[in-house]
Scaffold this motif. Structure first.
Motif, mmCIF file in Angstrom:
data_model
loop_
_atom_site.group_PDB
_atom_site.id
_atom_site.type_symbol
_atom_site.label_atom_id
_atom_site.label_comp_id
_atom_site.label_asym_id
_atom_site.label_seq_id
_atom_site.Cartn_x
_atom_site.Cartn_y
_atom_site.Cartn_z
ATOM 1 N N ALA A 253 -25.745 -4.280 -4.281
ATOM 2 C CA ALA A 253 -26.377 -5.288 -3.608
ATOM 3 C C ALA A 253 -27.928 -4.645 -3.181
ATOM 4 O O ALA A 253 -28.770 -5.313 -2.993
ATOM 5 C CB ALA A 253 -25.553 -5.425 -2.225
ATOM 6 N N THR A 254 -27.891 -3.370 -2.793
ATOM 7 C CA THR A 254 -29.312 -2.799 -2.341
ATOM 8 C C THR A 254 -30.206 -3.002 -3.474
ATOM 9 O O THR A 254 -31.316 -3.237 -3.344
ATOM 10 C CB THR A 254 -29.169 -1.437 -1.808
ATOM 11 O OG1 THR A 254 -28.284 -1.275 -0.756
ATOM 12 C CG2 THR A 254 -30.717 -0.919 -1.637
ATOM 13 N N TYR A 255 -29.626 -2.618 -4.772
ATOM 14 C CA TYR A 255 -30.806 -2.685 -5.986
ATOM 15 C C TYR A 255 -31.024 -4.079 -6.233
ATOM 16 O O TYR A 255 -32.134 -4.404 -6.562
ATOM 17 C CB TYR A 255 -29.830 -2.106 -7.253
ATOM 18 C CG TYR A 255 -30.441 -2.428 -8.586
ATOM 19 C CD1 TYR A 255 -31.546 -1.394 -8.887
ATOM 20 C CD2 TYR A 255 -30.429 -3.194 -9.228
ATOM 21 C CE1 TYR A 255 -32.278 -1.653 -10.066
ATOM 22 C CE2 TYR A 255 -31.086 -3.668 -10.614
ATOM 23 C CZ TYR A 255 -32.005 -2.736 -11.048
ATOM 24 O OH TYR A 255 -32.675 -2.880 -12.025
ATOM 25 N N TRP A 256 -30.324 -5.111 -6.064
ATOM 26 C CA TRP A 256 -30.487 -6.162 -6.326
ATOM 27 C C TRP A 256 -31.716 -7.123 -5.161
ATOM 28 O O TRP A 256 -32.352 -7.546 -5.415
ATOM 29 C CB TRP A 256 -29.210 -7.272 -6.354
ATOM 30 C CG TRP A 256 -29.798 -8.768 -6.638
ATOM 31 C CD1 TRP A 256 -29.373 -9.826 -5.654
ATOM 32 C CD2 TRP A 256 -30.037 -9.392 -7.997
ATOM 33 N NE1 TRP A 256 -29.861 -10.979 -6.240
ATOM 34 C CE2 TRP A 256 -30.126 -10.693 -7.538
ATOM 35 C CE3 TRP A 256 -30.347 -8.982 -9.117
ATOM 36 C CZ2 TRP A 256 -30.587 -11.732 -8.513
ATOM 37 C CZ3 TRP A 256 -30.624 -9.606 -10.214
ATOM 38 C CH2 TRP A 256 -30.970 -11.175 -9.822
ATOM 39 N N ALA B 3 -14.723 0.637 -2.525
ATOM 40 C CA ALA B 3 -15.330 -0.484 -3.211
ATOM 41 C C ALA B 3 -16.704 -0.695 -2.686
ATOM 42 O O ALA B 3 -17.814 -1.221 -3.109
ATOM 43 C CB ALA B 3 -14.481 -1.618 -3.245
ATOM 44 N N ALA B 4 -16.905 -0.204 -1.316
ATOM 45 C CA ALA B 4 -18.045 -0.614 -0.448
ATOM 46 C C ALA B 4 -19.303 0.211 -1.025
ATOM 47 O O ALA B 4 -20.430 -0.218 -0.737
ATOM 48 C CB ALA B 4 -18.046 -0.367 0.894
ATOM 49 N N GLY B 5 -18.995 1.330 -1.416
ATOM 50 C CA GLY B 5 -20.037 2.142 -2.029
ATOM 51 C C GLY B 5 -20.843 1.574 -3.133
ATOM 52 O O GLY B 5 -22.196 1.393 -2.989
ATOM 53 N N PRO B 6 -20.144 1.306 -4.320
ATOM 54 C CA PRO B 6 -20.707 0.603 -5.539
ATOM 55 C C PRO B 6 -21.062 -0.632 -5.243
ATOM 56 O O PRO B 6 -22.488 -0.942 -5.698
ATOM 57 C CB PRO B 6 -19.602 0.624 -6.577
ATOM 58 C CG PRO B 6 -18.787 1.737 -6.090
ATOM 59 C CD PRO B 6 -18.671 1.977 -4.476
ATOM 60 N N ALA B 7 -20.398 -1.519 -4.299
ATOM 61 C CA ALA B 7 -20.977 -2.880 -4.108
ATOM 62 C C ALA B 7 -22.352 -2.767 -3.172
ATOM 63 O O ALA B 7 -22.942 -3.553 -3.498
ATOM 64 C CB ALA B 7 -19.715 -3.707 -3.424
ATOM 65 N N GLY B 8 -22.170 -1.868 -2.200
ATOM 66 C CA GLY B 8 -23.419 -1.717 -1.460
ATOM 67 C C GLY B 8 -24.795 -1.203 -2.197
ATOM 68 O O GLY B 8 -25.782 -1.788 -1.999
ATOM 69 N N GLY B 9 -24.235 -0.535 -3.227
ATOM 70 C CA GLY B 9 -25.603 -0.076 -4.141
ATOM 71 C C GLY B 9 -26.039 -0.906 -4.959
ATOM 72 O O GLY B 9 -27.384 -1.231 -5.196
#
Length: 92
Positions: A29-32, A21-27
């Motif tokens: 968060a980075t986009y935001w 779950a860290a991959g999509p969540a990190g992506g």
């Protein structure tokens, strides 16, 4: 390897499931973060409100100054394109 992680996480201990779950969540968060940094929607001013200029009536006349009609001249009178010494001055 990924199938092993999925099988291990479905076994009930919940260990490496957070890693998936860290991959999509990190992506996201980075986009935001980039979106907020470059858009600055909360810090931008209201252009229409902050740059109001009171308009005044247009002044001027309708006098005709010069009119050159049906000319075939290829150059402008008084141009200094060829006179380099007069056009460019040395700095002192």
């Amino acid at each position: 390897m990924i199938t092993d992680l999925i099988l291990q996480s479905s076994s009930g201990d919940g260990g490496p499931l957070w890693l998936l779950a860290a991959g999509p969540a990190g992506g996201a968060a980075t986009y935001w973060a980039f979106y907020r940094y470059y858009r600055n929607t909360d810090k931008s001013h209201a252009f229409e409100r902050d740059t109001i200029i009171a308009a005044q009536p247009v002044t001027g006349g309708e006098d005709k100054v010069d009119h050159i009609g049906r000319t075939r001249a290829s150059e402008i009178d008084g141009d200094n394109g060829g006179d380099y010494r007069r056009r460019v001055q040395r700095m002192r």
